[in-house]
Design a protein around this motif. Structure first.
Motif, PDB file in Angstrom:
ATOM      1  N   SER A  26       0.902  -1.125   0.020  1.00  0.00           N
ATOM      2  CA  SER A  26       0.082  -0.165  -0.081  1.00  0.00           C
ATOM      3  C   SER A  26       0.788   1.308  -0.070  1.00  0.00           C
ATOM      4  O   SER A  26       1.962   1.243   0.717  1.00  0.00           O
ATOM      5  CB  SER A  26      -0.945  -0.032   1.206  1.00  0.00           C
ATOM      6  OG  SER A  26      -1.871   1.076   1.358  1.00  0.00           O
ATOM      7  N   SER A  27       0.621   2.284  -0.800  1.00  0.00           N
ATOM      8  CA  SER A  27       1.266   3.638  -0.926  1.00  0.00           C
ATOM      9  C   SER A  27       2.507   3.210  -1.655  1.00  0.00           C
ATOM     10  O   SER A  27       3.374   4.418  -1.951  1.00  0.00           O
ATOM     11  CB  SER A  27       1.721   4.055   0.289  1.00  0.00           C
ATOM     12  OG  SER A  27       0.306   4.377   1.124  1.00  0.00           O
ATOM     13  N   ASP A  28       3.011   2.196  -2.229  1.00  0.00           N
ATOM     14  CA  ASP A  28       4.239   2.270  -3.156  1.00  0.00           C
ATOM     15  C   ASP A  28       3.900   2.955  -4.478  1.00  0.00           C
ATOM     16  O   ASP A  28       2.701   2.821  -4.785  1.00  0.00           O
ATOM     17  CB  ASP A  28       4.369   0.758  -3.434  1.00  0.00           C
ATOM     18  CG  ASP A  28       5.027  -0.137  -2.485  1.00  0.00           C
ATOM     19  OD1 ASP A  28       5.534   0.416  -1.402  1.00  0.00           O
ATOM     20  OD2 ASP A  28       5.481  -1.243  -2.562  1.00  0.00           O
ATOM     21  N   ARG A  29       4.971   3.336  -4.913  1.00  0.00           N
ATOM     22  CA  ARG A  29       4.948   4.307  -6.335  1.00  0.00           C
ATOM     23  C   ARG A  29       5.901   3.486  -7.035  1.00  0.00           C
ATOM     24  O   ARG A  29       7.062   4.078  -6.708  1.00  0.00           O
ATOM     25  CB  ARG A  29       5.303   5.633  -6.177  1.00  0.00           C
ATOM     26  CG  ARG A  29       3.930   6.255  -5.325  1.00  0.00           C
ATOM     27  CD  ARG A  29       3.966   7.737  -5.162  1.00  0.00           C
ATOM     28  NE  ARG A  29       2.615   7.937  -4.669  1.00  0.00           N
ATOM     29  CZ  ARG A  29       2.283   9.181  -4.407  1.00  0.00           C
ATOM     30  NH1 ARG A  29       3.250  10.361  -4.709  1.00  0.00           N
ATOM     31  NH2 ARG A  29       1.168   9.463  -3.838  1.00  0.00           N
ATOM     32  N   LEU A  64      -9.998  -5.107  -3.670  1.00  0.00           N
ATOM     33  CA  LEU A  64      -8.981  -3.910  -4.133  1.00  0.00           C
ATOM     34  C   LEU A  64      -9.581  -3.472  -5.447  1.00  0.00           C
ATOM     35  O   LEU A  64     -10.059  -4.081  -6.427  1.00  0.00           O
ATOM     36  CB  LEU A  64      -7.590  -4.397  -4.476  1.00  0.00           C
ATOM     37  CG  LEU A  64      -6.728  -4.395  -3.217  1.00  0.00           C
ATOM     38  CD1 LEU A  64      -5.316  -4.739  -3.973  1.00  0.00           C
ATOM     39  CD2 LEU A  64      -6.633  -3.443  -2.685  1.00  0.00           C
ATOM     40  N   LYS A  65      -9.923  -1.955  -5.645  1.00  0.00           N
ATOM     41  CA  LYS A  65     -10.423  -1.594  -6.711  1.00  0.00           C
ATOM     42  C   LYS A  65      -9.176  -0.953  -7.667  1.00  0.00           C
ATOM     43  O   LYS A  65      -8.347  -0.131  -7.000  1.00  0.00           O
ATOM     44  CB  LYS A  65     -11.300  -0.538  -6.596  1.00  0.00           C
ATOM     45  CG  LYS A  65     -12.591  -0.979  -5.870  1.00  0.00           C
ATOM     46  CD  LYS A  65     -13.654   0.185  -5.792  1.00  0.00           C
ATOM     47  CE  LYS A  65     -14.709  -0.418  -5.023  1.00  0.00           C
ATOM     48  NZ  LYS A  65     -15.699   0.486  -4.542  1.00  0.00           N
ATOM     49  N   ALA A  66      -9.001  -1.160  -8.979  1.00  0.00           N
ATOM     50  CA  ALA A  66      -7.760  -0.607  -9.846  1.00  0.00           C
ATOM     51  C   ALA A  66      -8.481   0.424 -10.513  1.00  0.00           C
ATOM     52  O   ALA A  66      -9.546   0.337 -11.240  1.00  0.00           O
ATOM     53  CB  ALA A  66      -7.382  -1.639 -10.520  1.00  0.00           C
ATOM     54  N   ALA A  67      -7.922   1.404 -10.850  1.00  0.00           N
ATOM     55  CA  ALA A  67      -7.964   2.298 -12.011  1.00  0.00           C
ATOM     56  C   ALA A  67      -6.794   1.997 -12.882  1.00  0.00           C
ATOM     57  O   ALA A  67      -5.710   2.009 -12.622  1.00  0.00           O
ATOM     58  CB  ALA A  67      -7.951   3.989 -11.490  1.00  0.00           C
ATOM     59  N   VAL A  68      -7.274   2.253 -14.145  1.00  0.00           N
ATOM     60  CA  VAL A  68      -6.270   1.861 -15.259  1.00  0.00           C
ATOM     61  C   VAL A  68      -6.226   2.822 -16.469  1.00  0.00           C
ATOM     62  O   VAL A  68      -7.208   3.296 -16.919  1.00  0.00           O
ATOM     63  CB  VAL A  68      -6.506   0.457 -15.890  1.00  0.00           C
ATOM     64  CG1 VAL A  68      -5.291   0.152 -16.987  1.00  0.00           C
ATOM     65  CG2 VAL A  68      -6.828  -0.548 -14.676  1.00  0.00           C
ATOM     66  N   ASP A 134      -8.389   1.968  -5.272  1.00  0.00           N
ATOM     67  CA  ASP A 134      -7.390   1.784  -4.243  1.00  0.00           C
ATOM     68  C   ASP A 134      -5.705   1.912  -4.840  1.00  0.00           C
ATOM     69  O   ASP A 134      -4.848   2.201  -4.160  1.00  0.00           O
ATOM     70  CB  ASP A 134      -7.560   0.326  -3.549  1.00  0.00           C
ATOM     71  CG  ASP A 134      -8.774   0.065  -3.071  1.00  0.00           C
ATOM     72  OD1 ASP A 134      -9.137   0.961  -2.127  1.00  0.00           O
ATOM     73  OD2 ASP A 134      -9.381  -0.782  -3.237  1.00  0.00           O
ATOM     74  N   PHE A 135      -5.512   1.506  -6.067  1.00  0.00           N
ATOM     75  CA  PHE A 135      -4.282   1.289  -6.845  1.00  0.00           C
ATOM     76  C   PHE A 135      -4.434   1.913  -8.251  1.00  0.00           C
ATOM     77  O   PHE A 135      -5.770   1.757  -8.671  1.00  0.00           O
ATOM     78  CB  PHE A 135      -3.428   0.518  -6.476  1.00  0.00           C
ATOM     79  CG  PHE A 135      -4.147  -0.661  -7.361  1.00  0.00           C
ATOM     80  CD1 PHE A 135      -3.383  -1.304  -8.618  1.00  0.00           C
ATOM     81  CD2 PHE A 135      -4.981  -1.673  -6.821  1.00  0.00           C
ATOM     82  CE1 PHE A 135      -3.819  -2.342  -9.237  1.00  0.00           C
ATOM     83  CE2 PHE A 135      -5.400  -2.870  -7.424  1.00  0.00           C
ATOM     84  CZ  PHE A 135      -4.700  -3.066  -8.552  1.00  0.00           C
TER      85      PHE A 135
END
Length: 186
Positions: A26-29, A64-68, A134-135
């Motif tokens: 979580s919070s990784d970039r 977990l929800k992804a935006a792409v 979420d990511f």
């Protein structure tokens, strides 16, 4: 958040991954960086569940929800810009906020065919940012944008994402830096 545990994946006889393990917290970039064909987009597809590993497993936190932002804009040609963004449940107000921040709000009621490549790219970014997630997965997100629009889009992504995870694929070290990512050489 996401754990790739000894995954193996091939396209026919071409081995892409062999017993590959990697954790995304979580919070990784992170920025997946490497030559064309080394498996960056395939890894994104595995993380998103669009491909399945032939061996090993991918473990994700529940719901977990992804935006792409895919390499292609994937805008529906028969829907307006605003309809393309709200089709997955985003509010029109939120969509317009992101379109304005990316400088394409005046095209909200236009069809994608009236947009330049760079404008369509910014609409694809606005679509990803307009829904809950979420990511965020960004596969060459700034293709077709000039330097000024890249910086604007990167700043807006960072403002929107805040402490959420970013998984970026790019061939540009500058773009990786704009999004404050850690380079992972593939």
């Amino acid at each position: 958040m996401i754990k790739l545990d000894n995954i193996s994946f091939s396209y026919g006889k071409t081995r892409i991954f062999e017993n590959f393990s990697f954790d995304i917290n979580s919070s990784d970039r992170i920025c997946l960086f490497g030559e064309s064909g080394c498996g960056k987009t395939t890894l994104l597809r595995l993380i998103l569940g669009l491909e399945k590993p032939q061996k090993g497993k991918i473990i994700k936190e529940e719901n977990l929800k992804a935006a792409v932002v895919f390499q292609e804009n994937l805008l529906l040609p028969f829907k307006t810009v605003l309809e393309n963004i709200t089709i997955m449940g985003a509010s029109p107000e939120n969509a317009l906020y992101h379109l304005k921040a990316l400088g394409v709000d005046e095209y909200a009621n236009s069809l994608p065919s009236s947009l330049s490549g760079g404008m369509a790219r910014r609409v694809a970014i606005a679509r990803a940012l307009s829904n809950e997630f979420d990511f965020i997965v960004l596969d060459e997100p700034f293709t077709g944008l000039d330097e000024e629009n890249i910086k604007t889009a990167a700043e807006h992504i960072l403002k929107t994402v805040k402490n959420k995870t970013i998984i970026l694929v790019t061939h540009s070290l500058a773009e990786a830096e704009y999004l404050n990512t850690t380079i992972i050489n593939m």
